[in-house]
Design an enzyme around this catalytic site. Sequence first.
Site, PDB file in Angstrom:
ATOM      1  N   SER A   1      -9.581  -7.316   8.586  1.00 52.06           N
ATOM      2  CA  SER A   1      -9.417  -9.603   9.906  1.00 52.06           C
ATOM      3  C   SER A   1     -10.078  -9.138  10.234  1.00 52.06           C
ATOM      4  O   SER A   1     -10.111  -7.768  10.861  1.00 52.06           O
ATOM      5  CB  SER A   1      -7.549  -9.862   9.718  1.00 52.06           C
TER       6      SER A   1
ATOM      7  N   TYR B   1       0.595  -8.412  12.830  1.00 48.73           N
ATOM      8  CA  TYR B   1      -0.894  -8.275  12.127  1.00 48.73           C
ATOM      9  C   TYR B   1      -1.987  -7.352  12.183  1.00 48.73           C
ATOM     10  O   TYR B   1      -2.590  -7.147  11.451  1.00 48.73           O
ATOM     11  CB  TYR B   1      -1.228  -9.618  11.539  1.00 48.73           C
TER      12      TYR B   1
HETATM   13  N1  LIG Z   1      -7.256 -16.075   4.503  1.00 47.41           N
HETATM   14  C1  LIG Z   1      -7.531 -15.549   5.835  1.00 47.41           C
HETATM   15  O1  LIG Z   1      -7.454 -16.532   6.856  1.00 47.41           O
HETATM   16  C2  LIG Z   1      -7.774 -14.384   6.475  1.00 47.41           C
HETATM   17  C3  LIG Z   1      -8.356 -14.275   7.924  1.00 47.41           C
HETATM   18  C4  LIG Z   1      -8.618 -12.365   7.139  1.00 47.41           C
HETATM   19  C5  LIG Z   1      -7.798 -11.588   6.719  1.00 47.41           C
HETATM   20  N2  LIG Z   1      -7.919 -11.873   5.587  1.00 47.41           N
HETATM   21  C6  LIG Z   1      -6.694 -10.994   4.727  1.00 47.41           C
HETATM   22  O2  LIG Z   1      -7.329 -11.627   3.439  1.00 47.41           O
HETATM   23  C7  LIG Z   1      -6.995 -10.561   2.275  1.00 47.41           C
HETATM   24  C8  LIG Z   1      -6.396 -11.778   1.620  1.00 47.41           C
HETATM   25  O3  LIG Z   1      -5.698 -12.605   1.799  1.00 47.41           O
HETATM   26  P1  LIG Z   1      -5.684 -14.053   1.143  1.00 47.41           P
HETATM   27  O4  LIG Z   1      -6.482 -15.021   1.937  1.00 47.41           O
HETATM   28  O5  LIG Z   1      -5.979 -14.363  -0.259  1.00 47.41           O
HETATM   29  O6  LIG Z   1      -4.673 -14.786   1.422  1.00 47.41           O
HETATM   30  P2  LIG Z   1      -2.933 -14.563  -0.065  1.00 47.41           P
HETATM   31  O7  LIG Z   1      -1.968 -13.990   0.598  1.00 47.41           O
HETATM   32  O8  LIG Z   1      -3.423 -15.484  -1.010  1.00 47.41           O
HETATM   33  O9  LIG Z   1      -3.191 -12.985  -1.063  1.00 47.41           O
HETATM   34  C9  LIG Z   1      -2.163 -11.689  -0.324  1.00 47.41           C
HETATM   35  C10 LIG Z   1      -1.893 -11.779  -1.157  1.00 47.41           C
HETATM   36  O10 LIG Z   1      -1.018 -10.076  -1.175  1.00 47.41           O
HETATM   37  C11 LIG Z   1      -0.122 -10.291  -2.216  1.00 47.41           C
HETATM   38  N3  LIG Z   1       1.154  -9.606  -1.910  1.00 47.41           N
HETATM   39  C12 LIG Z   1       1.686  -9.704  -0.045  1.00 47.41           C
HETATM   40  N4  LIG Z   1       2.400  -8.864   0.233  1.00 47.41           N
HETATM   41  C13 LIG Z   1       2.637  -7.860  -1.020  1.00 47.41           C
HETATM   42  C14 LIG Z   1       3.335  -5.909  -0.945  1.00 47.41           C
HETATM   43  N5  LIG Z   1       4.074  -5.380  -0.872  1.00 47.41           N
HETATM   44  N6  LIG Z   1       2.226  -5.304  -2.481  1.00 47.41           N
HETATM   45  C15 LIG Z   1       1.378  -6.084  -3.310  1.00 47.41           C
HETATM   46  N7  LIG Z   1       1.101  -7.264  -2.794  1.00 47.41           N
HETATM   47  C16 LIG Z   1       1.065  -7.860  -1.860  1.00 47.41           C
HETATM   48  C17 LIG Z   1       0.488 -11.637  -2.128  1.00 47.41           C
HETATM   49  O11 LIG Z   1       1.227 -11.997  -3.480  1.00 47.41           O
HETATM   50  C18 LIG Z   1      -0.631 -12.790  -1.980  1.00 47.41           C
HETATM   51  O12 LIG Z   1      -0.917 -12.536  -3.232  1.00 47.41           O
HETATM   52  C19 LIG Z   1      -5.119 -10.192   3.213  1.00 47.41           C
HETATM   53  O13 LIG Z   1      -5.536  -8.947   3.427  1.00 47.41           O
HETATM   54  C20 LIG Z   1      -5.538 -11.132   4.618  1.00 47.41           C
HETATM   55  O14 LIG Z   1      -4.947 -10.309   5.697  1.00 47.41           O
HETATM   56  C21 LIG Z   1      -7.553 -13.657   5.493  1.00 47.41           C
END
Ligand SMILES: NC(=O)c1ccc[n+]([C@@H]2O[C@H](COP(=O)([O-])OP(=O)(O)OC[C@H]3O[C@@H](n4cnc5c(N)ncnc54)[C@H](O)[C@@H]3O)[C@@H](O)[C@H]2O)c1
Length: 257
Positions: free
Chosen positions: A148, A163
């Site tokens: 991130s 985070y």
């Molecule tokens: N959406 C944003 O603004 C953003 C920004 C920067 C980074 N990210 C990163 O992108 C990645 C994807 O996030 P997203 O935005 O698609 O959100 P999201 O919440 O849709 O995806 C995260 C997934 O991880 C799963 N998860 C949580 N704990 C878990 C565990 N213990 N074991 C297995 N799975 C688990 C959740 O059930 C969820 O489906 C993440 O690493 C997040 O930190 C997202």
Amino acid sequence: MLLKDKVCIIVGAASLRGIGYATAELFAEHGARIVAVDVVMNEEIAAEIKASINQKTGLDADVVGVKCDIGNYADCRKLVGETLARHGRIDCLVNSAAIVKSQSLLAIEEADFDRIVNVNLKGAFNLSKSALEVFSEQKSGVIVNVASVAAQRGGGLVGGAHYAASKGGVISLTRTIAREFGPRGIRANVVSPSMTETGMLDGNMSAEKYQEIVSAIPLQRAGHARDIAGACLFLASDLAAYVTGATIDVNGGSHIH
Ligand SMILES: NC(=O)c1ccc[n+]([C@@H]2O[C@H](COP(=O)([O-])OP(=O)(O)OC[C@H]3O[C@@H](n4cnc5c(N)ncnc54)[C@H](O)[C@@H]3O)[C@@H](O)[C@H]2O)c1
């Protein structure tokens, strides 16, 4: 097709709005065999993912869903073992699973810190180690860890210090893997998104804050899950054959450094 018949484990793939799912869809479009993994995975979600991928791609994609809690090392080893038994090899691991909590540092309790770090950082370690056992034998394999921009700019968007620190750890972990396992034909890279329109923003971002952030982004919009998936595809494919230890920013120019 950039990933024809490649066996790809994509973790954090349960939400059709998420980056993991978008990556699974794009990889399937490029011929990959998909193992879609999540802590909430069940038969219903797996069927929904497969149906959505088939509908979007017009293919009968090879997709299975597997439940795994990445904070648990035994679960990660089981995931890798089952994938190997099913497909005979593993070509790529994309780890997009994470949890977030928006809190100021003084409000972070020990339990909050442990929970975030256990999933985001230890989970990345557990998955990477499990996959690397197989990749080392094969003398090939690719890891893509999703971090991130919070790790690079000092938090301040979505998520607190725990985070941001966990994602900084993911970048360091991935760089270390790249250096240690490069001689064995294994690549490891990071994709670093900024604010992306997924379920992760739900309840963690006010409409005003969203607008304020968007107005400061050179490309004038938030990221789409597919934008991040594109970078994952590049890194997973042979187009990136000489790329390892890198962090690819997918942030609309919001953090140029
Ligand atoms: N959406 C944003 O603004 C953003 C920004 C920067 C980074 N990210 C990163 O992108 C990645 C994807 O996030 P997203 O935005 O698609 O959100 P999201 O919440 O849709 O995806 C995260 C997934 O991880 C799963 N998860 C949580 N704990 C878990 C565990 N213990 N074991 C297995 N799975 C688990 C959740 O059930 C969820 O489906 C993440 O690493 C997040 O930190 C997202």
